[in-house]
Scaffold this motif. Structure first.
Motif, PDB file in Angstrom:
ATOM      1  N   TYR A  74       0.837  -1.202   0.000  1.00 28.85           N
ATOM      2  CA  TYR A  74       0.000   0.000   0.000  1.00 28.85           C
ATOM      3  C   TYR A  74       0.875   1.256   0.000  1.00 28.85           C
ATOM      4  CZ  TYR A  74      -3.708   3.249   1.303  1.00 28.85           C
ATOM      5  OH  TYR A  74      -4.597   4.299   1.324  1.00 28.85           O
ATOM      6  N   VAL A  75       1.926   1.261   0.829  1.00 27.30           N
ATOM      7  CA  VAL A  75       2.841   2.414   0.856  1.00 27.30           C
ATOM      8  C   VAL A  75       3.481   2.609  -0.516  1.00 27.30           C
ATOM      9  CG1 VAL A  75       4.958   3.332   1.877  1.00 27.30           C
ATOM     10  CG2 VAL A  75       3.279   2.187   3.327  1.00 27.30           C
ATOM     11  N   ALA A  76       3.914   1.514  -1.134  1.00 29.17           N
ATOM     12  CA  ALA A  76       4.563   1.614  -2.449  1.00 29.17           C
ATOM     13  C   ALA A  76       3.605   2.157  -3.508  1.00 29.17           C
ATOM     14  CB  ALA A  76       5.090   0.240  -2.867  1.00 29.17           C
ATOM     15  N   SER A  77       2.331   1.728  -3.454  1.00 32.74           N
ATOM     16  CA  SER A  77       1.368   2.179  -4.465  1.00 32.74           C
ATOM     17  C   SER A  77       0.994   3.640  -4.268  1.00 32.74           C
ATOM     18  CB  SER A  77       0.117   1.301  -4.412  1.00 32.74           C
ATOM     19  OG  SER A  77      -0.551   1.438  -3.175  1.00 32.74           O
ATOM     20  N   VAL A  78       0.853   4.082  -3.015  1.00 35.21           N
ATOM     21  CA  VAL A  78       0.459   5.475  -2.757  1.00 35.21           C
ATOM     22  C   VAL A  78       1.598   6.440  -3.060  1.00 35.21           C
ATOM     23  CG1 VAL A  78      -0.268   7.101  -0.970  1.00 35.21           C
ATOM     24  CG2 VAL A  78      -1.282   4.828  -1.064  1.00 35.21           C
ATOM     25  N   GLU A  79       2.814   6.094  -2.632  1.00 36.69           N
ATOM     26  CA  GLU A  79       3.954   6.991  -2.812  1.00 36.69           C
ATOM     27  C   GLU A  79       4.699   6.742  -4.125  1.00 36.69           C
ATOM     28  OE1 GLU A  79       6.445   7.180   0.588  1.00 36.69           O
ATOM     29  OE2 GLU A  79       4.818   7.848   1.901  1.00 36.69           O
ATOM     30  N   LYS A  80       4.186   5.760  -4.926  1.00 36.10           N
ATOM     31  CA  LYS A  80       4.769   5.481  -6.241  1.00 36.10           C
ATOM     32  C   LYS A  80       6.279   5.212  -6.142  1.00 36.10           C
ATOM     33  CE  LYS A  80       1.353   8.044  -8.964  1.00 36.10           C
ATOM     34  NZ  LYS A  80       0.320   7.622  -8.043  1.00 36.10           N
ATOM     35  N   SER A  82       9.303   1.841  -5.114  1.00 38.25           N
ATOM     36  CA  SER A  82       9.481   0.392  -5.182  1.00 38.25           C
ATOM     37  C   SER A  82       9.097  -0.248  -3.851  1.00 38.25           C
ATOM     38  CB  SER A  82      10.933   0.051  -5.520  1.00 38.25           C
ATOM     39  OG  SER A  82      11.791   0.430  -4.453  1.00 38.25           O
ATOM     40  N   TYR A  83       8.884  -1.562  -3.911  1.00 37.26           N
ATOM     41  CA  TYR A  83       8.527  -2.309  -2.700  1.00 37.26           C
ATOM     42  C   TYR A  83       9.654  -2.247  -1.677  1.00 37.26           C
ATOM     43  CZ  TYR A  83       7.072  -6.306   0.170  1.00 37.26           C
ATOM     44  OH  TYR A  83       6.703  -7.120   1.204  1.00 37.26           O
ATOM     45  N   GLU A  84      10.911  -2.333  -2.132  1.00 34.14           N
ATOM     46  CA  GLU A  84      12.059  -2.290  -1.218  1.00 34.14           C
ATOM     47  C   GLU A  84      12.168  -0.929  -0.533  1.00 34.14           C
ATOM     48  OE1 GLU A  84      12.080  -3.400  -4.277  1.00 34.14           O
ATOM     49  OE2 GLU A  84      12.394  -5.554  -3.926  1.00 34.14           O
ATOM     50  N   THR A  85      11.885   0.145  -1.280  1.00 34.63           N
ATOM     51  CA  THR A  85      11.918   1.488  -0.677  1.00 34.63           C
ATOM     52  C   THR A  85      10.835   1.630   0.387  1.00 34.63           C
ATOM     53  OG1 THR A  85      12.748   2.421  -2.744  1.00 34.63           O
ATOM     54  CG2 THR A  85      11.782   3.951  -1.162  1.00 34.63           C
ATOM     55  N   ALA A  86       9.645   1.081   0.105  1.00 39.14           N
ATOM     56  CA  ALA A  86       8.556   1.135   1.087  1.00 39.14           C
ATOM     57  C   ALA A  86       8.936   0.380   2.355  1.00 39.14           C
ATOM     58  CB  ALA A  86       7.278   0.551   0.483  1.00 39.14           C
ATOM     59  N   LEU A  87       9.573  -0.785   2.213  1.00 39.39           N
ATOM     60  CA  LEU A  87      10.016  -1.548   3.390  1.00 39.39           C
ATOM     61  C   LEU A  87      11.028  -0.758   4.209  1.00 39.39           C
ATOM     62  CD1 LEU A  87      10.417  -5.260   2.199  1.00 39.39           C
ATOM     63  CD2 LEU A  87       8.806  -4.355   3.880  1.00 39.39           C
ATOM     64  N   GLN A  88      11.938  -0.053   3.538  1.00 35.54           N
ATOM     65  CA  GLN A  88      12.935   0.743   4.251  1.00 35.54           C
ATOM     66  C   GLN A  88      12.263   1.864   5.053  1.00 35.54           C
ATOM     67  OE1 GLN A  88      16.192   0.076   4.575  1.00 35.54           O
ATOM     68  NE2 GLN A  88      16.170   1.754   6.057  1.00 35.54           N
ATOM     69  N   LYS A  89      11.244   2.488   4.491  1.00 35.00           N
ATOM     70  CA  LYS A  89      10.525   3.536   5.222  1.00 35.00           C
ATOM     71  C   LYS A  89       9.826   2.964   6.448  1.00 35.00           C
ATOM     72  CE  LYS A  89       9.611   6.663   1.349  1.00 35.00           C
ATOM     73  NZ  LYS A  89       8.593   7.438   0.604  1.00 35.00           N
ATOM     74  N   ILE A  90       9.267   1.757   6.304  1.00 35.64           N
ATOM     75  CA  ILE A  90       8.578   1.131   7.438  1.00 35.64           C
ATOM     76  C   ILE A  90       9.577   0.780   8.543  1.00 35.64           C
ATOM     77  CG2 ILE A  90       7.233  -0.892   8.139  1.00 35.64           C
ATOM     78  CD1 ILE A  90       5.982  -0.873   5.347  1.00 35.64           C
ATOM     79  N   ARG A  91      10.771   0.294   8.161  1.00 37.44           N
ATOM     80  CA  ARG A  91      11.795  -0.029   9.165  1.00 37.44           C
ATOM     81  C   ARG A  91      12.215   1.214   9.933  1.00 37.44           C
ATOM     82  NH1 ARG A  91      14.199  -2.897   4.651  1.00 37.44           N
ATOM     83  NH2 ARG A  91      13.610  -5.120   4.711  1.00 37.44           N
ATOM     84  N   SER A  92      12.410   2.324   9.240  1.00 37.10           N
ATOM     85  CA  SER A  92      12.767   3.588   9.921  1.00 37.10           C
ATOM     86  C   SER A  92      11.637   4.036  10.840  1.00 37.10           C
ATOM     87  CB  SER A  92      13.063   4.664   8.875  1.00 37.10           C
ATOM     88  OG  SER A  92      14.119   4.284   8.019  1.00 37.10           O
ATOM     89  N   PHE A  93      10.406   3.833  10.390  1.00 38.31           N
ATOM     90  CA  PHE A  93       9.227   4.202  11.168  1.00 38.31           C
ATOM     91  C   PHE A  93       9.162   3.421  12.486  1.00 38.31           C
ATOM     92  CE2 PHE A  93       4.637   3.028  11.769  1.00 38.31           C
ATOM     93  CZ  PHE A  93       4.215   4.243  12.282  1.00 38.31           C
ATOM     94  N   THR A  94       9.335   2.095  12.410  1.00 41.21           N
ATOM     95  CA  THR A  94       9.270   1.269  13.629  1.00 41.21           C
ATOM     96  C   THR A  94      10.468   1.534  14.552  1.00 41.21           C
ATOM     97  OG1 THR A  94      10.319  -0.556  12.413  1.00 41.21           O
ATOM     98  CG2 THR A  94       7.920  -0.518  12.517  1.00 41.21           C
TER      99      THR A  94
END
Length: 322
Positions: A74-80, A82-94
């Motif tokens: 969902y993060v990858a689709s909204v922010e356009k 990649s999936y790996e970039t979205a995972l990195q943002k989630i890791r920083s978030f947690t």
């Protein structure tokens, strides 16, 4: 102290979680925990006389941390991205959440609730009571209605009856007795007419049943006398095609080279799976699926089994496929 950019990402991700809770019953934040929603029907709070509409109550389970792909996709689709970039943002978030909680801060998720650590350093979640994630109750709000005091009116009526009792005169009683005999006569006549009608209906039903039995017997005799001969019957054709339907798909891998994806498909087919190679993504990756599911919990169970016995790097893709 977190930068303005970090705070903006933090606010955006909490908004994404809130968006997903309207659509799904389980939203997993990889490495942190899962938000769960449970339906609660409309109810009345007798202590405050408050009428509450149906709602979806939010709870939190720290044990569910395995990535199912829903939040990251969902993060990858909204922010356009990649999936790996979205995972990195989630890791920083947690990581930011864990750091602030260890410092004794209370973390607020917009429109969801608050997190904090108790004296035993256990994570506590307090949901926001005013928030309702049930789309079927959109626009409905709680309201207070005064309690109806029926006993008050009952006592008033009893007081009026004591002051003005109802008295029946002999003439009224005599008239009432005539009416009683007339009613008995009407009931007797109705019973006689009803009995005749029932007798007629019974005779009609017996006649219909006899005629139906004759017709069935005639048809059975004709069927038994008929002979069907088919020359050169066609052979039975049996096709076994893999079915990949539903929104939840277990991904075995994503390959830049299509030949590698084809090799993976053959390997999975030799192991008894019914794999599917999807169309290339916008990043040019060829994804190979183990299986697809309509039910999310069934897909999660299969994903856990595959991670445990087959492929620890398998993950779940949530999207419609053609």
């Amino acid at each position: 102290m977190p930068s303005k950019k970090a705070n903006f990402v933090y606010m955006q991700l909490t908004t994404y979680i809130s968006d997903l809770l309207y659509r799904y019953e389980c939203v997993i934040i990889p490495g942190f925990g899962a938000f769960l929603t449970r339906y609660k029907s409309a109810h009345i709070d007798n202590s405050t006389n408050t009428f509450n509409p149906p709602s979806k109550i939010v709870s939190f389970n720290k044990q569910l941390q395995a990535n199912d792909g829903l939040f990251a996709n969902y993060v990858a689709s909204v922010e356009k991205c990649s999936y790996e970039t979205a995972l990195q943002k989630i890791r920083s978030f947690t990581s930011q959440i864990s750091r602030e909680l260890s410092e004794g801060k209370t973390i607020s998720f917009k429109n969801i609730g608050e997190f904090s650590l108790n004296e035993e350093q256990s994570l506590q979640f307090e949901p926001l009571q005013q928030q309702n994630f049930s789309t079927s109750a959109f626009g409905l709000s709680s309201f207070v209605s005064p309690k109806i005091t029926r006993e008050f009116y009952k006592e008033t009526v009893e007081a009026l009856e004591e002051k003005a009792p109802i008295i029946f005169t002999p003439e009224r009683k005599a008239a009432k007795s005539y009416l009683k005999y007339a009613a008995i006569a009407v009931i007797a006549m109705s019973a006689i007419g009803l009995g005749s009608l029932k007798l007629y209906e019974s005779q009609v039903q017996k006649f219909n049943l006899a005629e139906r039995q004759k017709a069935n017997s005639l048809i059975e005799n004709q069927i038994q006398e008929a002979t069907f001969v088919i020359e050169n019957p066609l052979p039975v054709l049996s096709l076994q095609l893999p079915k990949h339907t539903g929104m939840y798909h277990i991904v075995a891998g994503a390959y830049r080279e299509e030949d590698n994806a084809d090799k993976k498909v053959e390997q999975l087919r030799d192991k008894g799976f019914s794999p599917l190679k999807m169309e290339p993504t916008r990043y040019g990756l060829h994804q190979v699926l183990y299986a697809s599911f309509e039910d999310r919990l069934e897909a999660l169970n299969k994903l856990s089994e595959i991670k445990r016995t087959e492929n620890a790097d398998a993950w779940m893709l949530v999207q419609e496929i053609q």
